[in-house]
Design a protein around this motif. Structure first.
Motif, PDB file in Angstrom:
ATOM      1  N   SER B 102       0.826  -1.213   0.000  1.00  0.00           N
ATOM      2  CA  SER B 102       0.000   0.000   0.000  1.00  0.00           C
ATOM      3  C   SER B 102       0.859   1.263   0.000  1.00  0.00           C
ATOM      4  O   SER B 102       0.329   2.360  -0.108  1.00  0.00           O
ATOM      5  N   ALA B 300     -10.132   6.084   6.964  1.00  0.00           N
ATOM      6  CA  ALA B 300      -9.335   6.876   6.019  1.00  0.00           C
ATOM      7  C   ALA B 300      -9.437   8.358   6.356  1.00  0.00           C
ATOM      8  O   ALA B 300     -10.523   8.856   6.668  1.00  0.00           O
ATOM      9  N   GLN B 324      -2.695   2.002   5.167  1.00  0.00           N
ATOM     10  CA  GLN B 324      -3.620   1.407   4.226  1.00  0.00           C
ATOM     11  C   GLN B 324      -3.253  -0.076   4.168  1.00  0.00           C
ATOM     12  O   GLN B 324      -2.077  -0.432   4.278  1.00  0.00           O
TER      13      GLN B 324
END
Lengths: 191, 382
Positions: B102, B300, B324
């Motif tokens: 990520s 997020a 992430q």
């Protein structure tokens, strides 16, 4: 208890949890957890068969963070910058690093400009923006808009009525200030 | 092809777009058979993520069939039924080589602080996403995997982000046997994090939200004990009472940027965009976890600053863990858990929406109508 060295008791034993919950403890051993430890050398390189990837052709000057040494070998090609919003975006990438609030605030401002530009541009097409269909707001009537909110103890319902004012307020204020400034400049020029 | 297109905050529509082309020898073009709307797509939809351009197609949760491959692709061929992780990644940069898919450094020219994500603004690389009939998949030899024959499509699409992220969030909590784990947010990621906490040996799993239908799902799907924070004057004090005034051993933020529960935080971030996100859930994690405990952040947030109670985190000696999710790293173990019947991700799906009606889908999910927990998008619903 907390104020002594004893831990507050857990109400259910591990054996009981194992019997009640499918898979309880299957990953109890950290060895079974795929992201433990965080950094793990990947022998299979996840399928990659290169040291450094071949470079994707750059079909227009691709904006990039000044924290990068060079343009990454692969990149997205959606929506090249255009118009005033594009100029703002290019300036923001050229001038400010990711560490600067100005970088992100300019990009957010460019997003708002882009929305206005695109909205106006849509009126010159056979398919102008339609706020009713594009917001999906009609689903309020078909998907229980009222009963999904009323009597449901939802925290967000409290500010739903204020949301349009909060969202539109700064724009109305900015437009008012801009109008006032333009009027002052015109009056000053007329003497 | 038909594709979802962003038209500005709270506005999307379906348009005719060109089928994406091979732009790099490692690319594949995938015909999307099933996609999903993620809670984080709502941050884009609400105009919170910088450099979200009008005309972009969102969607980072999708599966499909390989339609075309570039000249350099060796591991996939036309006709393969594939699941595609939300991460776009190269497999060989410093970060990918160590499993941080990520955080790939070779796919996102727009930012070094985040890797590449399909359909997630130019801040995440400027790639169009999978809420469309076709999508370009870079580094096709690296990210996608052929879906096992035994796997259901709805389970597969949830493995591309939501399940993997929830499972990853529980791992970051460093749970040991008997730990008390509190999960803020009973959306898809929160539900999966709560369920995964049991796999790691939690002794008690508490889920906090304000949506009754989601709390009900947390009880039935994730076997969790649940609390609606609107029923308590102060949810942090309530958590302390529930845990003998120790606090939870592990707290997981599965809400992120648009958390409700504090009007000032919500308005300054979600509405006025003056913060990268409303850290209400994160602050509750910091205050609700015990001293020396661990906070795992799966929600997020945007790249701007947020009003996080960092002093409390310092003074309590907390371990803050976040990222992430490197999705593909989770798959082998998650495949086992699904096969063994420990996880059935598609149990949380509430809505299956044709692509042509995606504007309604976004509104239903965003306004939390109709008991919506997880909406799937069907490109060719007939």
């Amino acid at each position: 208890m907390t104020y002594t060295s004893e831990r507050p008791p857990i109400t259910e034993s591990s054996d009981s949890l194992r019997a009640r919950i499918p898979g309880w403890g299957a990953d109890l051993d950290p060895e079974d957890r795929p992201s433990v430890p965080k950094l793990q050398w990947q022998e299979d390189r996840s399928g990659a068969h290169w040291e450094f990837p071949e470079r994707q052709p750059e079909k227009w000057p691709r904006e990039r963070s000044i924290e990068h040494e060079f343009l990454t070998p692969v990149f997205g090609t959606s929506c090249p910058p255009k118009g005033l919003s594009g100029a703002l975006r290019r300036f923001s990438y050229r001038k400010y690093s990711e560490g600067r609030a100005a970088h992100w605030l300019l990009l957010l401002a460019a997003d708002r400009v882009d929305a206005v530009e695109s909205h106006l541009r849509s009126f010159a097409t056979l398919r102008p923006d339609n706020p009713v269909t594009e917001t999906g707001v009609l689903s309020e009537f078909t998907r229980h808009g009222f009963s999904s909110r009323v009597g449901k103890k939802r925290a967000d319902v409290k500010h739903h009525l204020a949301d349009p004012i909060i969202v539109a307020g700064p724009w109305v204020l900015a437009a008012g200030l801009a109008y006032s400034a333009v009027r002052k400049v015109l009056r000053w020029r007329r003497g | 092809m038909r594709a979802m297109v962003y038209r500005g905050p709270y506005k999307i529509r379906v348009e005719e777009k060109d089928v994406p082309a091979i732009e790099h020898p490692g690319d594949a073009i995938v015909r999307v058979t099933l996609a999903a709307i993620c809670g984080s797509d709502l941050h884009l939809y609400h105009g919170m993520m910088p450099d979200t351009r009008v005309g972009m197609t969102f969607g980072h949760e999708f599966i499909g069939v390989v339609e075309e491959v570039g000249s350099g692709v060796r591991n996939l061929q036309r006709g393969d039924r594939v699941m595609v992780p939300f991460n776009v990644y190269c497999g060989t940069c410093w970060f990918c080589a160590r499993g941080l898919y990520s955080n790939c450094h070779n796919v996102n020219p727009n930012a070094t602080a985040v890797g590449g994500i399909y359909g997630y603004s130019h801040t995440c690389g400027g790639y169009d996403g999978g809420q469309a009939e076709f999508v370009r998949v870079p580094f096709a030899d690296v990210g996608p995997a052929v879906i096992p024959d035994w796997m259901d499509d709805e389970d597969a699409v949830l493995l591309t982000d939501a399940l993997a992220t929830g499972y990853f969030g529980a791992q970051l909590g460093e749970i040991v046997e008997g730990d008390v784990v509190v999960v803020f947010g009973a959306g898809p990621v929160g539900l999966f994090a709560a369920k995964s906490a049991w796999l790691m040996g939690a002794g008690r799993v508490i889920v906090v939200d304000h949506l009754e239908n989601r709390l009900e799902k947390a009880r039935t799907f994730a076997h969790a004990e649940t609390y609606n924070f609107t029923e308590y004057d102060d949810i942090v004090v309530h958590l302390k009472r529930l845990t003998g005034h120790l606090g939870a051993d592990v707290a997981i933020d599965a809400v992120g940027a648009e958390a409700d529960g504090n009007l000032t935080q919500h308005v300054t971030s979600a509405k006025l965009k003056l913060q990268g996100g409303s850290p209400v859930a994160l602050n509750w994690c910091i205050d609700g976890v015990r001293k020396g405990g661990t906070v795992s952040v799966m929600g997020a947030y945007g790249p701007m600053f947020s009003a996080v109670k960092f002093g409390d985190a310092l003074n309590k000696g907390l371990t803050l863990r976040m990222n992430q999710c490197p999705v593909k790293r989770q798959w082998p173990r998650l495949f086992e858990h699904i096969r063994n019947g420990y996880l059935k991700p598609s149990d949380i799906v509430t809505h299956r929406i044709p692509l042509e009606h995606i504007a309604e889908g976004y509104h239903i999910f965003s306004a939390k109508l109709d008991g919506c927990i997880k909406p799937l998008i069907v490109p060719n619903a007939g």
